[in-house]
Write a protein that holds these residues in place. Sequence first.
Motif, PDB file in Angstrom:
ATOM      1  N   LEU A 194       0.759  -1.346  -0.043  1.00  0.00           N
ATOM      2  CA  LEU A 194       0.002  -0.066  -0.141  1.00  0.00           C
ATOM      3  C   LEU A 194       0.822   1.107   0.103  1.00  0.00           C
ATOM      4  N   GLY A 195       2.167   1.177  -0.435  1.00  0.00           N
ATOM      5  CA  GLY A 195       3.054   2.034   0.105  1.00  0.00           C
ATOM      6  C   GLY A 195       2.758   3.386  -1.052  1.00  0.00           C
ATOM      7  N   GLY A 196       2.179   3.268  -2.123  1.00  0.00           N
ATOM      8  CA  GLY A 196       1.606   4.125  -2.951  1.00  0.00           C
ATOM      9  C   GLY A 196       2.968   4.611  -3.818  1.00  0.00           C
ATOM     10  N   VAL A 197       3.077   5.850  -4.530  1.00  0.00           N
ATOM     11  CA  VAL A 197       3.954   6.238  -5.364  1.00  0.00           C
ATOM     12  C   VAL A 197       4.818   7.238  -4.501  1.00  0.00           C
ATOM     13  N   VAL A 198       4.037   8.080  -3.819  1.00  0.00           N
ATOM     14  CA  VAL A 198       4.942   9.425  -3.017  1.00  0.00           C
ATOM     15  C   VAL A 198       4.414   9.198  -1.640  1.00  0.00           C
ATOM     16  N   THR A 199       4.646   9.547  -0.729  1.00  0.00           N
ATOM     17  CA  THR A 199       4.340   9.880   0.953  1.00  0.00           C
ATOM     18  C   THR A 199       5.038  11.005   1.208  1.00  0.00           C
ATOM     19  N   THR A 200       4.458  11.594   2.227  1.00  0.00           N
ATOM     20  CA  THR A 200       5.174  12.928   3.133  1.00  0.00           C
ATOM     21  C   THR A 200       5.244  12.115   4.566  1.00  0.00           C
ATOM     22  N   PRO A 201       6.282  11.486   5.088  1.00  0.00           N
ATOM     23  CA  PRO A 201       6.185  10.866   6.065  1.00  0.00           C
ATOM     24  C   PRO A 201       6.528  12.178   7.416  1.00  0.00           C
ATOM     25  N   ILE A 202       6.042  12.044   8.436  1.00  0.00           N
ATOM     26  CA  ILE A 202       6.251  12.844   9.491  1.00  0.00           C
ATOM     27  C   ILE A 202       7.225  12.422  10.407  1.00  0.00           C
ATOM     28  N   ILE A 203       8.353  13.170  10.621  1.00  0.00           N
ATOM     29  CA  ILE A 203       9.390  12.864  11.593  1.00  0.00           C
ATOM     30  C   ILE A 203       8.922  12.385  12.870  1.00  0.00           C
ATOM     31  N   ASN A 204       9.675  11.510  13.556  1.00  0.00           N
ATOM     32  CA  ASN A 204       9.465  10.796  14.883  1.00  0.00           C
ATOM     33  C   ASN A 204      10.013  11.788  15.860  1.00  0.00           C
ATOM     34  N   HIS A 205       9.645  12.898  16.406  1.00  0.00           N
ATOM     35  CA  HIS A 205      10.238  13.727  17.359  1.00  0.00           C
ATOM     36  C   HIS A 205      10.713  13.240  18.765  1.00  0.00           C
ATOM     37  N   PRO A 206      11.963  13.249  18.871  1.00  0.00           N
ATOM     38  CA  PRO A 206      13.066  14.456  18.421  1.00  0.00           C
ATOM     39  C   PRO A 206      13.965  14.197  17.358  1.00  0.00           C
ATOM     40  N   ASP A 215      17.429   3.112 -21.348  1.00  0.00           N
ATOM     41  CA  ASP A 215      18.762   3.087 -21.079  1.00  0.00           C
ATOM     42  C   ASP A 215      19.717   3.782 -21.966  1.00  0.00           C
ATOM     43  N   GLY A 216      19.295   4.548 -23.017  1.00  0.00           N
ATOM     44  CA  GLY A 216      20.087   5.313 -23.828  1.00  0.00           C
ATOM     45  C   GLY A 216      19.787   4.650 -25.224  1.00  0.00           C
ATOM     46  N   ASN A 217      19.081   3.603 -25.301  1.00  0.00           N
ATOM     47  CA  ASN A 217      18.769   3.199 -26.544  1.00  0.00           C
ATOM     48  C   ASN A 217      17.483   2.760 -26.722  1.00  0.00           C
ATOM     49  N   ARG A 218      16.917   2.211 -25.447  1.00  0.00           N
ATOM     50  CA  ARG A 218      15.498   1.724 -25.654  1.00  0.00           C
ATOM     51  C   ARG A 218      15.020   1.889 -24.244  1.00  0.00           C
ATOM     52  N   PHE A 219      13.716   1.413 -24.146  1.00  0.00           N
ATOM     53  CA  PHE A 219      13.098   1.321 -22.866  1.00  0.00           C
ATOM     54  C   PHE A 219      13.055  -0.158 -22.431  1.00  0.00           C
ATOM     55  N   ILE A 220      13.453  -0.329 -21.252  1.00  0.00           N
ATOM     56  CA  ILE A 220      13.605  -1.540 -20.599  1.00  0.00           C
ATOM     57  C   ILE A 220      12.784  -1.748 -19.504  1.00  0.00           C
ATOM     58  N   PRO A 221      12.220  -2.766 -19.102  1.00  0.00           N
ATOM     59  CA  PRO A 221      11.335  -2.863 -18.010  1.00  0.00           C
ATOM     60  C   PRO A 221      12.345  -3.196 -16.695  1.00  0.00           C
ATOM     61  N   ARG A 222      12.162  -2.077 -15.588  1.00  0.00           N
ATOM     62  CA  ARG A 222      13.167  -2.074 -14.273  1.00  0.00           C
ATOM     63  C   ARG A 222      12.283  -2.234 -13.309  1.00  0.00           C
ATOM     64  N   LYS A 223      12.591  -2.869 -12.066  1.00  0.00           N
ATOM     65  CA  LYS A 223      11.756  -2.662 -10.838  1.00  0.00           C
ATOM     66  C   LYS A 223      12.064  -1.232 -10.183  1.00  0.00           C
ATOM     67  N   MET A 224      11.337  -0.465 -10.095  1.00  0.00           N
ATOM     68  CA  MET A 224      11.408   0.813  -9.588  1.00  0.00           C
ATOM     69  C   MET A 224      10.632   1.049  -8.049  1.00  0.00           C
ATOM     70  N   MET A 225      11.417   1.833  -7.278  1.00  0.00           N
ATOM     71  CA  MET A 225      11.069   2.168  -5.734  1.00  0.00           C
ATOM     72  C   MET A 225      11.303   3.377  -5.475  1.00  0.00           C
ATOM     73  N   ASN A 226      10.337   4.258  -5.093  1.00  0.00           N
ATOM     74  CA  ASN A 226      10.527   5.600  -4.483  1.00  0.00           C
ATOM     75  C   ASN A 226      10.949   5.532  -3.208  1.00  0.00           C
ATOM     76  N   LEU A 227      11.767   6.326  -2.739  1.00  0.00           N
ATOM     77  CA  LEU A 227      12.068   6.906  -1.167  1.00  0.00           C
ATOM     78  C   LEU A 227      11.486   8.230  -0.972  1.00  0.00           C
ATOM     79  N   SER A 228      10.615   8.370  -0.063  1.00  0.00           N
ATOM     80  CA  SER A 228      10.123   9.555   0.296  1.00  0.00           C
ATOM     81  C   SER A 228      10.379   9.607   1.741  1.00  0.00           C
ATOM     82  N   SER A 229      11.496  10.752   1.660  1.00  0.00           N
ATOM     83  CA  SER A 229      12.100  10.880   3.178  1.00  0.00           C
ATOM     84  C   SER A 229      11.957  12.524   3.743  1.00  0.00           C
ATOM     85  N   SER A 230      11.743  12.531   5.113  1.00  0.00           N
ATOM     86  CA  SER A 230      11.616  13.888   5.535  1.00  0.00           C
ATOM     87  C   SER A 230      12.790  14.144   6.761  1.00  0.00           C
TER      88      SER A 230
END
Length: 401
Positions: free
Chosen positions: A326-338, A355-370
Amino acid sequence: MGEFVIKMPDIGEGVAEAELVDWFVKPGDPVVEDMVLAAVMTDKATVEIPSSVIGTVLWLGAEVGDTVAVGAPLLRIEVGGEAAEAEETTEAESETLAASPAVALAAAHEQAPKPLASPAVRLRAKEAGIDLHLVRGTGPSGAITHEDIDLFVGRGVQPTSKATDLVGKTNVEEIRLTGLRRRIAEKMTLATSRIPHITYVEEIDVSDLEDLRATMNGDRRSDQPKLTILPFLIQALVKAIEEHPVVNATFDDEGGVITRHGAVHIGIAAQTPAGLMVPVLRNAEARDIWACATELNRLVEAARTGTAQREELTGSTITVTSLGALGGVVTTPIINHPEVAIIGVNKIMMRPVWDGNRFIPRKMMNLSSSFDHRVVDGWDAASFIQRVKALLETPSLISIE
């Protein structure tokens, strides 16, 4: 006949008060020794208060959601015999109450109108629409456990029924924030009101990492846990923190003091039946991937079942949060104070990459960090995440000293 007063026990570690999160009895109910009377919460640990006498409940000293000071009267019980001579518990007796096992005798359980279950089990049943009166408890003295809930649901019993006619609803339900949910709300309010967040999002090509993970899982021993992506991320964070220690810190904004930590204690935000909890994997810098995976499994299970100890829920220096599929594409996580940084893991998706010549399938994951912008500049935040990205995209680098 006489009265016996049970006070809020001293739970230890300098705690001066606790929140009442559940009553298991009401005035007029019979009680016996060791029967669970109430549940209280301090920080993120829940403690059940048992009775030390036989009698009948006369008076309750607080409502669910109230904060009760240590030593304050919690309830009064009408007793007979020798117990009638004790008008209130001593300090030693209060400590005994806190340390006593939170179990009820079967005889008293049969007399109570309320099924015996922990606050976490009750919350899970409430959210699932399950009537606990229909669930057979297999725990101590018939207490209902998480496993009993799983078995109940697994039998195909429908927790709720739906009307077939389309009828407009007019009911309104007001829910008071109590227990862990209230503490989560307070923590989030504190973090968002006092920390100026900067969120940085970067995509990571985890194709090679996923291949490595599949190979390691295929070759693992029977006593080794199945690897998820989190142990690899933790190892990458440890290595990146060596070059960017500013993110592994806590900030006392009232005293104006930043504390950079040598040890990497990683909080793992975990969803549980009772709500969001953050068990802490300590000294990640001293663990390999397999050790990280083993400890992660243990901590998450302890949080899910409500058995995590206080020291397992405090002391983190940086936090990782992931919603899995359920991680979605982008999140805006809230920092764990302090703390000053939190790393958000988004879901892995197959995407076309040029890749410079063609489109190739790759496994991609975003990191959304605050990051706390008072402590971490944008350039430092980006440099840190770029180092993590390089490590994850070339996973062999993670294990190179």
